[in-house]
Design a protein around this motif. Sequence first.
Motif, PDB file in Angstrom:
ATOM      1  N   GLN A  10       0.944  -1.250   0.062  1.00 26.21           N
ATOM      2  CA  GLN A  10       0.005   0.056   0.016  1.00 26.21           C
ATOM      3  C   GLN A  10       0.809   1.298   0.032  1.00 26.21           C
ATOM      4  OE1 GLN A  10      -1.995  -1.808   3.688  1.00 26.21           O
ATOM      5  NE2 GLN A  10      -3.850  -0.766   2.821  1.00 26.21           N
ATOM      6  N   ILE A  11       2.114   1.198   0.602  1.00 28.74           N
ATOM      7  CA  ILE A  11       2.878   2.212   0.778  1.00 28.74           C
ATOM      8  C   ILE A  11       4.321   1.746   0.288  1.00 28.74           C
ATOM      9  CG2 ILE A  11       4.070   3.876   2.194  1.00 28.74           C
ATOM     10  CD1 ILE A  11       1.355   3.794   3.940  1.00 28.74           C
ATOM     11  N   GLY A  44      11.966  13.319 -11.583  1.00 26.27           N
ATOM     12  CA  GLY A  44      10.445  13.419 -11.862  1.00 26.27           C
ATOM     13  C   GLY A  44       9.917  13.306 -10.428  1.00 26.27           C
ATOM     14  N   PHE A  45      10.657  12.753  -9.577  1.00 23.77           N
ATOM     15  CA  PHE A  45       9.864  13.055  -8.101  1.00 23.77           C
ATOM     16  C   PHE A  45       9.629  14.332  -7.669  1.00 23.77           C
ATOM     17  CE2 PHE A  45      12.307   9.059  -8.172  1.00 23.77           C
ATOM     18  CZ  PHE A  45      11.943   8.323  -7.435  1.00 23.77           C
ATOM     19  N   HIS A  46       8.287  14.690  -7.087  1.00 24.44           N
ATOM     20  CA  HIS A  46       7.931  15.857  -6.691  1.00 24.44           C
ATOM     21  C   HIS A  46       8.726  16.348  -5.340  1.00 24.44           C
ATOM     22  CE1 HIS A  46       5.688  19.405  -5.660  1.00 24.44           C
ATOM     23  NE2 HIS A  46       5.033  19.151  -6.730  1.00 24.44           N
ATOM     24  N   GLU A  47       9.063  17.449  -5.399  1.00 24.10           N
ATOM     25  CA  GLU A  47      10.089  17.941  -4.027  1.00 24.10           C
ATOM     26  C   GLU A  47       9.276  17.820  -2.955  1.00 24.10           C
ATOM     27  OE1 GLU A  47      12.566  21.337  -3.978  1.00 24.10           O
ATOM     28  OE2 GLU A  47      11.532  21.824  -5.946  1.00 24.10           O
ATOM     29  N   MET A  48       7.930  17.806  -2.891  1.00 19.78           N
ATOM     30  CA  MET A  48       7.187  17.613  -1.775  1.00 19.78           C
ATOM     31  C   MET A  48       7.060  16.090  -1.163  1.00 19.78           C
ATOM     32  SD  MET A  48       5.849  20.529  -1.088  1.00 19.78           S
ATOM     33  CE  MET A  48       4.287  20.359  -0.070  1.00 19.78           C
ATOM     34  N   GLN A  49       7.758  15.118  -1.914  1.00 14.83           N
ATOM     35  CA  GLN A  49       7.728  13.708  -1.565  1.00 14.83           C
ATOM     36  C   GLN A  49       9.239  13.392  -1.449  1.00 14.83           C
ATOM     37  OE1 GLN A  49       4.990  13.068  -5.012  1.00 14.83           O
ATOM     38  NE2 GLN A  49       4.338  11.222  -3.393  1.00 14.83           N
ATOM     39  N   VAL A  50      10.273  14.328  -1.401  1.00 10.79           N
ATOM     40  CA  VAL A  50      11.509  13.805  -1.335  1.00 10.79           C
ATOM     41  C   VAL A  50      12.135  14.708   0.086  1.00 10.79           C
ATOM     42  CG1 VAL A  50      13.893  14.002  -2.114  1.00 10.79           C
ATOM     43  CG2 VAL A  50      11.824  13.638  -3.649  1.00 10.79           C
ATOM     44  N   ASN A 107       3.285   5.823  -9.608  1.00  9.87           N
ATOM     45  CA  ASN A 107       1.697   5.608  -9.373  1.00  9.87           C
ATOM     46  C   ASN A 107       1.262   5.068  -8.165  1.00  9.87           C
ATOM     47  OD1 ASN A 107       1.119   6.729 -12.193  1.00  9.87           O
ATOM     48  ND2 ASN A 107       1.449   4.980 -13.057  1.00  9.87           N
ATOM     49  N   ARG A 108       2.276   5.105  -7.457  1.00  5.83           N
ATOM     50  CA  ARG A 108       2.030   4.551  -5.907  1.00  5.83           C
ATOM     51  C   ARG A 108       2.169   5.574  -4.908  1.00  5.83           C
ATOM     52  NH1 ARG A 108       3.800  -0.798  -6.171  1.00  5.83           N
ATOM     53  NH2 ARG A 108       2.638  -1.059  -4.205  1.00  5.83           N
ATOM     54  N   ASN A 109       1.948   5.130  -3.475  1.00  8.75           N
ATOM     55  CA  ASN A 109       1.789   6.100  -2.562  1.00  8.75           C
ATOM     56  C   ASN A 109       2.981   5.896  -1.862  1.00  8.75           C
ATOM     57  OD1 ASN A 109       1.477   7.213   0.018  1.00  8.75           O
ATOM     58  ND2 ASN A 109      -0.500   6.129   0.543  1.00  8.75           N
ATOM     59  N   PHE A 110       4.129   6.985  -2.025  1.00 10.69           N
ATOM     60  CA  PHE A 110       5.586   6.752  -1.690  1.00 10.69           C
ATOM     61  C   PHE A 110       6.041   8.170  -1.255  1.00 10.69           C
ATOM     62  CE2 PHE A 110       5.898   8.802  -5.992  1.00 10.69           C
ATOM     63  CZ  PHE A 110       6.982   9.674  -5.726  1.00 10.69           C
ATOM     64  N   PHE A 111       7.053   7.974  -0.542  1.00  7.73           N
ATOM     65  CA  PHE A 111       7.995   9.164   0.074  1.00  7.73           C
ATOM     66  C   PHE A 111       9.395   8.683  -0.314  1.00  7.73           C
ATOM     67  CE2 PHE A 111       9.269  12.696   1.973  1.00  7.73           C
ATOM     68  CZ  PHE A 111       8.113  13.738   2.123  1.00  7.73           C
ATOM     69  N   PRO A 133      10.224  -5.231 -15.792  1.00  4.99           N
ATOM     70  CA  PRO A 133      10.724  -4.946 -16.957  1.00  4.99           C
ATOM     71  C   PRO A 133       9.803  -4.142 -17.913  1.00  4.99           C
ATOM     72  CG  PRO A 133       9.994  -7.266 -17.051  1.00  4.99           C
ATOM     73  CD  PRO A 133       9.919  -6.606 -15.459  1.00  4.99           C
ATOM     74  N   GLU A 134       8.720  -3.919 -17.647  1.00  5.80           N
ATOM     75  CA  GLU A 134       7.838  -3.114 -18.218  1.00  5.80           C
ATOM     76  C   GLU A 134       7.690  -1.982 -17.902  1.00  5.80           C
ATOM     77  OE1 GLU A 134       5.253  -4.583 -14.899  1.00  5.80           O
ATOM     78  OE2 GLU A 134       7.200  -5.258 -16.035  1.00  5.80           O
ATOM     79  N   ARG A 135       8.626  -1.278 -16.569  1.00  6.51           N
ATOM     80  CA  ARG A 135       8.524  -0.018 -16.330  1.00  6.51           C
ATOM     81  C   ARG A 135       9.541   0.731 -16.517  1.00  6.51           C
ATOM     82  NH1 ARG A 135       5.115  -0.661 -10.650  1.00  6.51           N
ATOM     83  NH2 ARG A 135       3.520  -1.972 -11.521  1.00  6.51           N
TER      84      ARG A 135
END
Length: 283
Positions: free
Chosen positions: A20-21, A121-127, A103-107, A281-283
């Motif tokens: 989930q995370i 590509g990671f958003h600054e708010m998630q890093v 496309n996941r819930n991540f940090f 392999p598909e990503r």
Amino acid sequence: MRNELEERIMSARKILDEAQIVIIGAGAGLSTAAGLDFGGERFEKLMPEYGKRYGYDNMYAGDFYPYETLEEYWAFESKVILLNRYELEALPLYKKIYNIVKNRNFFVMTTNVERQFVKSGFHEMQVFATQGDYSFFQCSKGCHKKLYYNEDKIREMVDETKDCKIPTDLIPKCPICEEQMKINLRADQYFIEDQAWDESSKRYNEYVSDVGLKKVVYFEFGVGYNTPGIIRYPFEQMTYRNPNAHLIRFNKDYPDGAKENVNKTISFTEDISIILEKIYPER
């Protein structure tokens, strides 16, 4: 019949698919695996004049060299920052990690300072880059908490470098106390944690606290024992406390996890890029 490596790859895929995370932890080993090498052929190709003049063979050693003048120190430091922060594009390995989790819930928690996550590509708010950022100057004595974006100044230093020295008038000085400026990297008690750092820290800690008993994967890359209390030990502790947590660790030198988590940890000493490609392999 699958071999042991294939079993680990399939297990990692299953755990990630069900999570989930995903909480990413990244240390210097990730950037090295991605090709951001501070020594070897890259150093010899990009900074040969410094190796020849001072006798060191990598950028890390250059940071600790006892330069006789600030003009020499900033000539070296500005070249390192230009090469590793401003001229380097997003590296494929970082982009692969982004494509896996986008496309996941991540940090992301990282001790790396080259801003590769945001470039990829990671958003600054998630890093949360807890150890600082090559992009900023700060007062070397920490007299105030403002940081100063340094790209123009860094490029000017490099452009004006002659004989491994910058002009004296380009040495950055604090506009408040007139002490020397330094790069905003955690190296001593004067490291500045500005408002943006405080907000990023708060977001990360709130995010981690909200995990509860959800299915979470701690996705760890290249974190050794230089500063294990920032990522490595907390990831192991959080994995232990949550029965629905797993740790996927990439580390060629220190792959083993805590013995209490032996059935919840999947470790890889193999090449990160190759393994991620086999997992997804598909990503």
